[in-house]
Design an enzyme around this catalytic site. Structure first.
Site, PDB file in Angstrom:
ATOM      1  N   LEU A 177       7.015  -8.610   1.342  1.00  0.00           N
ATOM      2  CA  LEU A 177       6.727  -9.896   1.727  1.00  0.00           C
ATOM      3  C   LEU A 177       7.199 -10.272   3.061  1.00  0.00           C
ATOM      4  O   LEU A 177       8.506 -10.831   3.134  1.00  0.00           O
ATOM      5  CB  LEU A 177       6.851 -10.877   0.852  1.00  0.00           C
ATOM      6  CG  LEU A 177       6.168 -12.381   0.772  1.00  0.00           C
ATOM      7  CD1 LEU A 177       4.649 -11.777   0.363  1.00  0.00           C
ATOM      8  CD2 LEU A 177       6.531 -13.197  -0.299  1.00  0.00           C
ATOM      9  N   HIS A 178       6.711  -9.798   4.013  1.00  0.00           N
ATOM     10  CA  HIS A 178       7.595  -9.384   5.635  1.00  0.00           C
ATOM     11  C   HIS A 178       7.699 -10.826   6.109  1.00  0.00           C
ATOM     12  O   HIS A 178       8.883 -11.084   6.540  1.00  0.00           O
ATOM     13  CB  HIS A 178       6.708  -8.650   6.457  1.00  0.00           C
ATOM     14  CG  HIS A 178       6.524  -7.307   5.841  1.00  0.00           C
ATOM     15  ND1 HIS A 178       7.032  -6.205   6.150  1.00  0.00           N
ATOM     16  CD2 HIS A 178       5.166  -6.658   5.163  1.00  0.00           C
ATOM     17  CE1 HIS A 178       6.729  -5.217   5.932  1.00  0.00           C
ATOM     18  NE2 HIS A 178       5.521  -5.496   5.153  1.00  0.00           N
TER      19      HIS A 178
END
Ligand code: BDR
Ligand code: CA
Length: 334
Positions: A258-259
């Site tokens: 989950l950048h």
């Protein structure tokens, strides 16, 4: 863990409301970033701009409008550029689903886009909040590069610029050495880093080696699905399930990186990572490495650092923070 040069974020904790502009390409992890912003009472999201990236402009715009409506956010949402500056458009439906939000369905949306272009909204908000606006980009840098052509003073008008992009001394996730947001529009990345360097400012950069630390596991996926009965929960959970399926199909296991939310949370709290200064530019000419972000670790270019690079990520602390912020915040949303 706190991060950043002394004083960089110290005022944030006490400010009643921090004006933020998010330029994004929702995008599954972008959707979490928007939800996180909506759930923070100390942040005022004053504008959202969409960049064609994970999916085409029509889809990212529809997603941003639908997500902000569901989240009760009234920030103007402006349509950004349809195409990168030079590079032909590429999209990532295999990663984010046919319309950018995995298995999620947003349904009918009443919100309409702002009349201004994405670049113009950048310029207008930077001028409206001189020295106060925190700009965050979680997609390609196309709109920001276009905005810089209209208002070259943006690096000094903004309080800070935070970008999710690049891979410094780390393999890429698009080309062998290039990260998606920069690979989609390398010229826009180059123009942004150059402009910040010229103004003796630094872009706060969350590159892959930091953001891939945010690896959601099954227990985190369950926690998101159990966040409550706000309608955004089903959207986030259905989107996230697709993201897990993609990561598994890509050989990474049952997980999801989950950048974008890490970069957003760091931008508004200064927590969950430290930073170190570095001179960075984008390779534009390489036949094998176009779109690579190159960091001058040894100072060979003789240039002042134009980036504060996120490092030492507190991944578990951040994931807990994200889920608890969403859990508490969603209860208070309209
Ligand atoms: C970045 O690319 C996109 O797929 C994600 O939304 C994130 O912004 C990661 O490389
Ligand atoms: Ca993104």
């Amino acid at each position: 863990m706190s991060g950043g040069p002394d004083g960089l974020y110290s005022d944030v904790m006490f400010a009643p409301s921090l004006p933020v502009l998010l330029d994004c390409d929702p995008g599954i992890d972008d959707a979490f970033a928007l939800a996180y912003l909506a759930c923070r009472s100390d942040v005022e999201t004053v504008g959202v701009v969409t960049t064609a990236g994970n999916v085409g402009q029509d889809d990212v715009l529809r997603n941003a409008l639908g997500l902000t409506e569901l989240l009760g956010m009234d920030a103007p949402v402006a349509r950004g550029a349809d195409e990168p500056l030079v590079e032909p458009m590429m999209t990532a439906e295999e990663t984010h689903g046919p319309h950018g939000l995995g298995h999620a369905e947003l349904g009918e949306c009443r919100r309409r886009p702002d009349e201004r272009s994405g670049a113009q909204l950048w310029v207008d908000l930077a001028r409206k909040y001189p020295g106060q606006l925190v700009g965050i980009v979680t997609g390609p840098l196309t709109n920001l590069a276009l905005a810089l052509r209209v208002e070259p003073e943006l690096p000094t008008l903004l309080k800070r610029l935070h970008v999710m992009g690049g891979a410094i001394n780390h393999r890429g996730n698009t080309g062998p050495t290039s990260e998606w947001n920069i690979a989609v529009d390398p010229e826009a990345g180059h123009e942004t880093f150059q402009a910040w360097g010229k103004a003796s400012k630094r872009v706060v950069l969350g590159a892959l080696q930091a953001t891939e630390g945010i690896r959601l596991e099954e227990r985190h996926r369950q926690a998101v699905a159990d966040l409550g009965d706000h309608p955004i929960v089903a959207v986030l959970a259905d989107a996230l399930r697709f993201y897990f399926e993609f990561h598994q199909a890509d050989g990474l296991g049952w997980c999801a990186y989950l950048h974008d939310p890490l970069v957003v949370a760091h931008a508004v709290t200064g927590r969950f990572a430290t930073t170190r200064p570095l001179a960075v530019d984008v390779e534009l000419a390489g036949t094998l490495t176009r779109g690579q972000t190159v960091g001058d670790e040894l100072g060979r270019w003789g240039k002042e650092p134009n980036v504060d690079l996120l490092c030492d990520v507190d991944a578990e602390g951040f994931i807990e923070h994200l889920i608890s912020t969403l859990g508490k915040g969603l209860k208070n949303l309209r």
